[in-house]
Design an enzyme around this catalytic site. Structure first.
Site, PDB file in Angstrom:
ATOM      1  N   LYS A  24       0.761  -1.082   0.084  1.00 39.59           N
ATOM      2  CA  LYS A  24      -0.054  -0.133  -0.012  1.00 39.59           C
ATOM      3  C   LYS A  24       0.755   1.161  -0.060  1.00 39.59           C
ATOM      4  O   LYS A  24       1.860   1.129   0.691  1.00 39.59           O
ATOM      5  CB  LYS A  24      -0.935   0.058   1.385  1.00 39.59           C
ATOM      6  CG  LYS A  24      -2.331   0.902   1.133  1.00 39.59           C
ATOM      7  CD  LYS A  24      -3.191   0.130   0.243  1.00 39.59           C
ATOM      8  CE  LYS A  24      -4.469   0.829   0.173  1.00 39.59           C
ATOM      9  NZ  LYS A  24      -5.404   0.084  -0.189  1.00 39.59           N
TER      10      LYS A  24
HETATM   11  P1  NAD Z   1     -12.827   8.120  -3.263  1.00 44.52           P
HETATM   12  O1  NAD Z   1     -11.908   9.269  -2.837  1.00 44.52           O
HETATM   13  O2  NAD Z   1     -13.300   7.786  -4.702  1.00 44.52           O
HETATM   14  O3  NAD Z   1     -14.189   8.446  -2.558  1.00 44.52           O
HETATM   15  C1  NAD Z   1     -14.301   8.946  -0.821  1.00 44.52           C
HETATM   16  C2  NAD Z   1     -15.565   8.973  -0.660  1.00 44.52           C
HETATM   17  O4  NAD Z   1     -15.641   9.251   0.629  1.00 44.52           O
HETATM   18  C3  NAD Z   1     -16.019  10.589  -1.297  1.00 44.52           C
HETATM   19  O5  NAD Z   1     -17.351  10.588  -1.585  1.00 44.52           O
HETATM   20  C4  NAD Z   1     -15.796  11.393  -0.097  1.00 44.52           C
HETATM   21  O6  NAD Z   1     -16.633  12.678   0.083  1.00 44.52           O
HETATM   22  C5  NAD Z   1     -16.137  10.702   1.153  1.00 44.52           C
HETATM   23  N1  NAD Z   1     -15.715  11.041   2.343  1.00 44.52           N
HETATM   24  C6  NAD Z   1     -14.607  11.538   2.645  1.00 44.52           C
HETATM   25  N2  NAD Z   1     -14.314  11.902   3.840  1.00 44.52           N
HETATM   26  C7  NAD Z   1     -15.783  11.429   4.505  1.00 44.52           C
HETATM   27  C8  NAD Z   1     -16.275  11.657   5.603  1.00 44.52           C
HETATM   28  N3  NAD Z   1     -15.610  12.228   6.609  1.00 44.52           N
HETATM   29  N4  NAD Z   1     -17.507  11.121   5.914  1.00 44.52           N
HETATM   30  C9  NAD Z   1     -17.968  10.882   4.705  1.00 44.52           C
HETATM   31  N5  NAD Z   1     -17.652  10.686   3.700  1.00 44.52           N
HETATM   32  C10 NAD Z   1     -16.524  11.035   3.537  1.00 44.52           C
HETATM   33  O7  NAD Z   1     -12.282   6.675  -2.447  1.00 44.52           O
HETATM   34  P2  NAD Z   1     -12.853   5.363  -3.021  1.00 44.52           P
HETATM   35  O8  NAD Z   1     -11.826   4.840  -3.808  1.00 44.52           O
HETATM   36  O9  NAD Z   1     -14.300   5.344  -3.300  1.00 44.52           O
HETATM   37  O10 NAD Z   1     -12.456   4.628  -1.514  1.00 44.52           O
HETATM   38  C11 NAD Z   1     -13.344   4.559  -0.361  1.00 44.52           C
HETATM   39  C12 NAD Z   1     -13.089   3.416   0.471  1.00 44.52           C
HETATM   40  O11 NAD Z   1     -12.815   2.153  -0.187  1.00 44.52           O
HETATM   41  C13 NAD Z   1     -11.433   3.457   0.986  1.00 44.52           C
HETATM   42  O12 NAD Z   1     -11.607   3.030   2.311  1.00 44.52           O
HETATM   43  C14 NAD Z   1     -10.790   2.973   0.131  1.00 44.52           C
HETATM   44  O13 NAD Z   1      -9.494   2.298   1.006  1.00 44.52           O
HETATM   45  C15 NAD Z   1     -11.776   1.707  -0.128  1.00 44.52           C
HETATM   46  N6  NAD Z   1     -11.354   0.799  -1.130  1.00 44.52           N
HETATM   47  C16 NAD Z   1     -11.319   1.214  -2.460  1.00 44.52           C
HETATM   48  C17 NAD Z   1     -10.888   0.561  -3.585  1.00 44.52           C
HETATM   49  C18 NAD Z   1     -11.051   1.195  -4.908  1.00 44.52           C
HETATM   50  O14 NAD Z   1     -10.997   0.301  -5.989  1.00 44.52           O
HETATM   51  N7  NAD Z   1     -11.036   2.514  -5.320  1.00 44.52           N
HETATM   52  C19 NAD Z   1     -10.905  -0.912  -3.366  1.00 44.52           C
HETATM   53  C20 NAD Z   1     -10.935  -1.359  -2.280  1.00 44.52           C
HETATM   54  C21 NAD Z   1     -11.231  -0.637  -1.112  1.00 44.52           C
END
Ligand code: NAD
Length: 411
Positions: free
Chosen positions: A102
């Site tokens: 990571k």
């Molecule tokens: P992203 O940056 O695209 O979106 C994050 C979202 O969370 C946004 O809508 C943002 O406004 C919101 N957010 C941020 N702070 C917040 C808060 N305090 N309260 C509520 N909402 C809040 O990120 P993502 O890629 O969608 O990732 C989200 C989660 O999923 C993370 O934990 C990431 O590690 C996990 N994840 C993502 C992927 C991927 O393929 N993108 C894969 C596995 C896990």
């Protein structure tokens, strides 16, 4: 609680069931390599900004290490360490030939310009290009990063090492990316929701859902769930929560975010609630898809949903997890729930190495097969060994990594 302590606790719960020796635990938990690099850039206004970039390479017993790159102001080494080890168990759990890694930079992408973000990304690659690569460690998107950032990584890496699109995944489809990567994590979450309900004899149409986070994962999960007839009653992003007891209009919300810099800020066709309130709504299914550590011992007892799918990494701290286990709340753990992303990243890596473009139907079919198989295995272990789905998922992942480590030889 620190994220790394939470991961350790979850690991130990499974390791206890597996009678894993202390030496083996130590071996499996210690990261292979941790890199911190200085990232100094010139801002658009001519000032200098300096930050730190981290890459933690946790384990490569089963293949090149794989894991996302996070841009968020709260990123630190401890969090990256924890997320790297989750990747090791996740890739093993879905049985793709990768280890875990990571990366992260403590930067708020909303507070820097696109050009500044590009300079930050390229400087980071300058600092780590020698320790990443298609056979070593392959970055991908995570919170705060997207396909555009992955394109910069590929381009900068290639300046040092020549043409090699498999050095990073989650790239734009027009630039060696794979169709279906962007939707993969959210699609996987939706898929698991359908499977979980079917196992529990519940119906999507009678399932009210609250979803925290409307970014890459949240948007696609929302789309999939609404198409599968779930009743999504609340959605939130960093601007707060939006609640409509009869169900929110997902396509309207998606359209709104596209027109408002990917934010729900100012959306009026739902009642405003806080992000904390959203977690405590009277719903059948809660999906945290934003930050880690949002459900703790403090608020766990107020969470009403009998089902939780951890789309985000580590949204539920172990003390809250205990509350849920005692109460019979079913929690589908992060390492299974959000594994769709890394699975399609694997297909992208294969596609790049085959120099053959995969089509969307093939991606979806293979993704659904991998996730379905992993879900069934975890469900079976959970039933047979009478452990939570989380402990079952860790048992499966740790077992595979442990066996590969022993087979590969330690000396
Ligand atoms: P992203 O940056 O695209 O979106 C994050 C979202 O969370 C946004 O809508 C943002 O406004 C919101 N957010 C941020 N702070 C917040 C808060 N305090 N309260 C509520 N909402 C809040 O990120 P993502 O890629 O969608 O990732 C989200 C989660 O999923 C993370 O934990 C990431 O590690 C996990 N994840 C993502 C992927 C991927 O393929 N993108 C894969 C596995 C896990």
């Amino acid at each position: 609680m620190r994220a790394i302590d939470a991961t350790r606790l979850y690991f130990d719960r499974a390791a206890d069931r597996m009678d894993l020796s202390e030496n083996m635990r130590q071996l499996l938990l210690t990261a292979k390599r941790e890199v911190s690099v200085q990232i100094a850039i010139e801002l658009d206004n001519g000032e200098i900004a300096t930050m730190i970039g981290y890459r933690v390479q946790h384990d490569d017993a089963r293949g090149p290490m794989k894991g996302g790159l996070r841009y968020h102001p709260e990123v630190d080494l401890s969090e990256v360490r924890s997320l790297a080890s989750l990747m090791t168990w996740k890739t093993a759990l879905v049985d793709i030939p990768f280890g875990g890694a990571k990366g992260g930079i403590a930067v708020d992408p909303a507070k820097v310009s696109v050009r500044e973000l590009e300079r930050i990304t390229r400087k980071f690659v300058d600092g780590i290009h020698d320790v990443i690569g298609p056979d070593i460690d392959i970055p991908a998107p995570d919170m705060g990063t997207n396909a555009e950032v992955m394109a910069w990584i590929m381009n900068q890496y290639q300046k040092y090492h020549g043409f090699n699109p498999a050095c990073v995944t989650g790239k734009p489809v027009e630039l060696y990316g794979i169709p279906g990567r962007e939707e993969a994590t959210g699609r996987g979450v939706g898929n698991f929701a359908v499977k979980l309900l079917s196992r529990l004899g519940r119906k999507p149409a009678q399932t009210r859902v609250a979803l925290q986070g409307f970014g890459n994962v949240g948007c696609h999960a929302a789309k999939f769930l609404s198409e599968a007839d779930f009743r999504l009653v609340a959605v939130s992003d960093i601007s707060g929560g939006y609640y409509r007891p009869d169900g929110v209009d997902v396509s309207k919300m998606l359209q709104y975010t596209r027109e408002h810099q990917f934010s729900l800020h100012g959306y009026t066709e739902a009642e405003r609630i806080s992000n904390e309130d959203l977690l405590e709504l009277d719903v059948e299914l809660l999906i945290p898809a934003a930050l880690g550590g949002v459900i703790t011992a403090e608020n766990a007892s107020r969470v009403k949903a009998p089902l939780i799918i951890e789309a985000a990494n580590q949204p539920v701290w172990p003390d809250a997890d205990r509350v849920f286990e005692d109460r019979g709340t079913v929690v589908l753990p992060d390492i299974l729930a959000n594994s769709g992303g890394v699975t399609v990243s694997y297909f992208e890596w294969v596609q790049n190495r085959q120099h053959y473009q995969w089509g969307l139907n093939r991606v979806r079919q293979e993704l659904d097969r991998v996730l379905s198989d992993s879900f069934e295995r975890v469900w079976t272990i959970s039933a047979e060994r009478k452990v939570s789905l989380r402990t079952a998922a860790y048992i499966l992942g740790i077992g595979r990594v442990g066996r590969a480590t022993i087979l590969g030889g330690i000396t």
